[in-house]
Write an enzyme that holds these catalytic residues in place. Structure first.
Site, PDB file in Angstrom:
ATOM      1  CB  SER A 188      -0.803   0.176   1.289  1.00 42.28           C
ATOM      2  OG  SER A 188      -2.063   1.256   1.428  1.00 42.28           O
TER       3      SER A 188
ATOM      4  CE1 TYR B 179      -4.544  -2.718   4.528  1.00 40.27           C
ATOM      5  CE2 TYR B 179      -3.726  -0.560   4.464  1.00 40.27           C
ATOM      6  CZ  TYR B 179      -4.004  -1.974   3.878  1.00 40.27           C
ATOM      7  OH  TYR B 179      -3.902  -1.823   2.580  1.00 40.27           O
TER       8      TYR B 179
END
Length: 229
Positions: A123, A136
Protein backbone atom coordinates in the site's frame (compact mmCIF):
# COMPACT_ATOMS: atom_id res chain seq x y z
CA UNK A 1 -3.69 -12.47 -15.93
CA UNK A 2 -6.34 -14.47 -17.76
CA UNK A 3 -6.04 -12.29 -20.85
CA UNK A 4 -2.32 -13.07 -20.88
CA UNK A 5 -3.11 -16.77 -20.91
CA UNK A 6 -2.88 -17.71 -17.24
CA UNK A 7 -5.19 -20.18 -15.56
CA UNK A 8 -6.40 -18.09 -12.62
CA UNK A 9 -7.21 -19.46 -9.18
CA UNK A 10 -9.73 -16.99 -7.76
CA UNK A 11 -9.39 -17.10 -3.99
CA UNK A 12 -12.21 -15.89 -1.76
CA UNK A 13 -12.82 -15.87 1.97
CA UNK A 14 -16.57 -15.27 2.33
CA UNK A 15 -18.12 -13.96 -0.90
CA UNK A 16 -18.60 -17.09 -2.99
CA UNK A 17 -20.97 -15.30 -5.36
CA UNK A 18 -18.38 -12.65 -6.24
CA UNK A 19 -15.73 -15.30 -6.82
CA UNK A 20 -18.03 -17.25 -9.11
CA UNK A 21 -18.92 -14.08 -11.01
CA UNK A 22 -15.21 -13.40 -11.50
CA UNK A 23 -14.67 -16.91 -12.83
CA UNK A 24 -17.62 -16.52 -15.21
CA UNK A 25 -16.35 -13.15 -16.48
CA UNK A 26 -12.94 -14.67 -17.18
CA UNK A 27 -14.46 -17.64 -18.98
CA UNK A 28 -16.81 -15.40 -20.98
CA UNK A 29 -13.74 -13.50 -22.16
CA UNK A 30 -12.12 -16.74 -23.32
CA UNK A 31 -9.93 -17.30 -20.27
CA UNK A 32 -9.67 -20.09 -17.72
CA UNK A 33 -10.31 -19.85 -13.97
CA UNK A 34 -11.60 -21.71 -10.94
CA UNK A 35 -12.60 -20.58 -7.42
CA UNK A 36 -10.73 -21.52 -4.23
CA UNK A 37 -12.29 -20.98 -0.81
CA UNK A 38 -10.25 -20.38 2.35
CA UNK A 39 -10.77 -18.02 5.26
CA UNK A 40 -7.35 -16.63 6.16
CA UNK A 41 -6.19 -15.84 9.67
CA UNK A 42 -7.83 -18.89 11.26
CA UNK A 43 -6.55 -22.39 12.10
CA UNK A 44 -6.00 -24.67 9.10
CA UNK A 45 -6.27 -21.72 6.67
CA UNK A 46 -3.16 -22.54 4.64
CA UNK A 47 -3.99 -26.24 4.41
CA UNK A 48 -7.53 -25.45 3.26
CA UNK A 49 -6.27 -22.98 0.66
CA UNK A 50 -3.78 -25.40 -0.83
CA UNK A 51 -6.15 -28.35 -0.81
CA UNK A 52 -8.48 -26.34 -3.02
CA UNK A 53 -5.70 -24.87 -5.12
CA UNK A 54 -3.96 -28.16 -5.84
CA UNK A 55 -7.26 -29.89 -6.62
CA UNK A 56 -8.19 -27.14 -9.08
CA UNK A 57 -4.79 -27.10 -10.73
CA UNK A 58 -4.79 -30.87 -11.12
CA UNK A 59 -8.29 -30.86 -12.58
CA UNK A 60 -7.42 -28.21 -15.18
CA UNK A 61 -3.80 -29.04 -15.99
CA UNK A 62 -3.11 -32.53 -14.68
CA UNK A 63 -0.40 -31.22 -12.36
CA UNK A 64 0.04 -28.82 -9.42
CA UNK A 65 2.58 -26.37 -10.84
CA UNK A 66 1.99 -22.77 -9.69
CA UNK A 67 3.88 -20.29 -11.88
CA UNK A 68 2.62 -17.03 -10.36
CA UNK A 69 1.62 -16.21 -6.79
CA UNK A 70 -0.10 -12.90 -6.03
CA UNK A 71 -0.52 -12.20 -2.31
CA UNK A 72 -3.48 -9.84 -2.56
CA UNK A 73 -5.86 -10.77 0.27
CA UNK A 74 -5.98 -8.28 3.12
CA UNK A 75 -8.01 -6.97 6.03
CA UNK A 76 -8.34 -3.21 6.35
CA UNK A 77 -9.23 -1.14 9.37
CA UNK A 78 -11.94 1.50 9.43
CA UNK A 79 -9.55 3.98 10.96
CA UNK A 80 -8.64 3.75 14.63
CA UNK A 81 -6.51 6.11 16.69
CA UNK A 82 -3.35 4.39 17.98
CA UNK A 83 -4.58 4.78 21.56
CA UNK A 84 -7.77 2.88 20.71
CA UNK A 85 -6.40 -0.11 18.78
CA UNK A 86 -7.49 -3.33 20.45
CA UNK A 87 -5.36 -6.44 20.67
CA UNK A 88 -8.08 -8.27 18.73
CA UNK A 89 -7.94 -5.83 15.80
CA UNK A 90 -4.13 -5.88 15.82
CA UNK A 91 -3.99 -9.68 15.78
CA UNK A 92 -6.61 -9.96 13.02
CA UNK A 93 -4.80 -7.60 10.65
CA UNK A 94 -1.44 -9.17 11.38
CA UNK A 95 -2.82 -12.69 10.82
CA UNK A 96 -4.32 -11.94 7.41
CA UNK A 97 -1.97 -9.28 6.04
CA UNK A 98 1.40 -10.57 7.23
CA UNK A 99 1.31 -14.08 8.68
CA UNK A 100 -0.88 -15.56 5.93
CA UNK A 101 1.23 -14.25 3.01
CA UNK A 102 4.39 -15.55 4.67
CA UNK A 103 3.08 -19.08 5.12
CA UNK A 104 1.22 -19.10 1.80
CA UNK A 105 4.50 -18.24 0.10
CA UNK A 106 6.40 -20.82 2.12
CA UNK A 107 3.93 -23.51 1.06
CA UNK A 108 3.77 -22.27 -2.55
CA UNK A 109 7.53 -22.63 -2.96
CA UNK A 110 6.95 -26.38 -3.16
CA UNK A 111 4.84 -25.77 -6.30
CA UNK A 112 6.58 -22.79 -7.93
CA UNK A 113 9.10 -23.81 -10.61
CA UNK A 114 12.39 -22.05 -11.32
CA UNK A 115 11.64 -18.79 -13.12
CA UNK A 116 8.35 -18.29 -11.29
CA UNK A 117 6.88 -15.04 -10.01
CA UNK A 118 5.81 -13.85 -6.55
CA UNK A 119 4.01 -10.50 -6.30
CA UNK A 120 2.98 -8.99 -2.98
CA UNK A 121 0.36 -6.26 -2.75
CA UNK A 122 1.32 -3.56 -0.27
CA UNK A 123 0.00 0.00 0.00
CA UNK A 124 1.07 3.57 -0.60
CA UNK A 125 0.39 4.06 3.13
CA UNK A 126 3.79 2.54 3.94
CA UNK A 127 5.54 5.75 2.88
CA UNK A 128 3.24 8.36 4.44
CA UNK A 129 2.00 8.92 7.98
CA UNK A 130 -1.67 8.16 8.65
CA UNK A 131 -1.99 7.43 12.37
CA UNK A 132 -5.55 6.09 12.04
CA UNK A 133 -4.19 3.32 9.77
CA UNK A 134 -1.10 2.55 11.83
CA UNK A 135 -1.66 -1.21 12.19
CA UNK A 136 -2.65 -1.72 8.55
CA UNK A 137 0.44 0.22 7.45
CA UNK A 138 2.65 -1.84 9.76
CA UNK A 139 1.36 -5.09 8.26
CA UNK A 140 1.99 -3.84 4.73
CA UNK A 141 5.46 -2.64 5.66
CA UNK A 142 6.22 -6.15 6.85
CA UNK A 143 5.04 -7.49 3.49
CA UNK A 144 7.56 -5.25 1.73
CA UNK A 145 10.28 -6.75 3.92
CA UNK A 146 9.09 -10.21 2.88
CA UNK A 147 9.61 -9.12 -0.73
CA UNK A 148 13.11 -7.82 -0.08
CA UNK A 149 14.45 -10.86 1.73
CA UNK A 150 12.77 -13.48 -0.44
CA UNK A 151 14.04 -11.77 -3.60
CA UNK A 152 17.60 -12.35 -2.41
CA UNK A 153 16.86 -15.86 -1.18
CA UNK A 154 15.11 -17.05 -4.35
CA UNK A 155 17.38 -15.40 -6.93
CA UNK A 156 19.38 -18.62 -7.50
CA UNK A 157 16.12 -20.18 -8.72
CA UNK A 158 15.42 -17.21 -11.03
CA UNK A 159 12.21 -16.52 -9.11
CA UNK A 160 11.47 -12.81 -8.97
CA UNK A 161 9.75 -11.32 -5.91
CA UNK A 162 8.28 -7.83 -6.12
CA UNK A 163 5.72 -5.58 -4.48
CA UNK A 164 2.99 -3.42 -6.00
CA UNK A 165 1.82 -0.54 -3.80
CA UNK A 166 -1.60 0.83 -4.83
CA UNK A 167 -2.98 4.15 -3.72
CA UNK A 168 -6.63 5.11 -3.40
CA UNK A 169 -8.40 2.68 -5.74
CA UNK A 170 -12.14 2.34 -6.34
CA UNK A 171 -12.73 -1.19 -5.10
CA UNK A 172 -16.51 -0.95 -5.10
CA UNK A 173 -16.79 0.15 -1.49
CA UNK A 174 -19.82 2.32 -0.77
CA UNK A 175 -17.55 5.15 0.34
CA UNK A 176 -16.54 5.77 -3.27
CA UNK A 177 -20.15 6.69 -4.10
CA UNK A 178 -20.06 9.74 -1.83
CA UNK A 179 -19.20 12.75 -4.03
CA UNK A 180 -17.43 14.82 -1.37
CA UNK A 181 -15.33 11.85 -0.28
CA UNK A 182 -14.38 11.07 -3.90
CA UNK A 183 -13.33 14.69 -4.40
CA UNK A 184 -11.18 14.65 -1.27
CA UNK A 185 -9.53 11.35 -2.21
CA UNK A 186 -8.96 12.52 -5.79
CA UNK A 187 -6.75 15.34 -4.57
CA UNK A 188 -4.16 12.85 -3.27
CA UNK A 189 -3.14 11.76 -6.77
CA UNK A 190 -1.02 13.84 -9.12
CA UNK A 191 -3.72 13.09 -11.73
CA UNK A 192 -6.44 14.41 -9.40
CA UNK A 193 -8.59 11.31 -9.69
CA UNK A 194 -9.17 7.95 -8.02
CA UNK A 195 -7.40 4.91 -9.42
CA UNK A 196 -9.25 2.08 -11.14
CA UNK A 197 -8.66 -1.62 -10.31
CA UNK A 198 -7.53 -2.28 -13.89
CA UNK A 199 -4.69 0.20 -13.51
CA UNK A 200 -3.27 -1.68 -10.54
CA UNK A 201 -3.95 -5.04 -12.21
CA UNK A 202 -1.92 -4.00 -15.26
CA UNK A 203 1.09 -3.27 -13.05
CA UNK A 204 0.76 -6.67 -11.38
CA UNK A 205 0.40 -8.45 -14.72
CA UNK A 206 3.53 -6.73 -16.03
CA UNK A 207 5.62 -8.05 -13.14
CA UNK A 208 4.37 -11.55 -13.94
CA UNK A 209 5.65 -11.43 -17.52
CA UNK A 210 9.02 -12.32 -18.95
CA UNK A 211 9.54 -8.62 -19.66
CA UNK A 212 10.02 -8.15 -15.90
CA UNK A 213 12.58 -10.94 -15.52
CA UNK A 214 15.34 -8.47 -14.53
CA UNK A 215 13.24 -6.81 -11.82
CA UNK A 216 13.25 -8.25 -8.30
CA UNK A 217 13.20 -7.05 -4.71
CA UNK A 218 11.52 -3.76 -5.61
CA UNK A 219 8.28 -1.95 -4.88
CA UNK A 220 6.37 -0.63 -7.88
CA UNK A 221 4.41 2.49 -6.92
CA UNK A 222 0.91 2.28 -8.39
CA UNK A 223 -0.58 5.22 -6.50
CA UNK A 224 -1.01 7.57 -9.45
CA UNK A 225 1.70 9.80 -8.05
CA UNK A 226 -0.02 10.28 -4.71
CA UNK A 227 1.35 12.95 -2.38
CA UNK A 228 4.23 13.93 -4.67
CA UNK A 229 3.96 17.46 -3.33
Amino acid sequence: MAREGALVAVHYARNEQAAQETVELIEKDGGRAFPVHAELGIPDDIDQLFRGLEAGLKQHTGQTTLDILVNNAAETSTGTAPEEVSAEEFDKLLAVNTKAPFFITQRALELIPDGGRIINISSGLTRVANPSQIVYSMTKGALEQLTLHLARHLAPRQITVNTVAPGVTDNGNAIFKIPEVREQMSQLSAFKRIGEPEEVADAIAFLATDQARWITGTTLDATGGSLLG
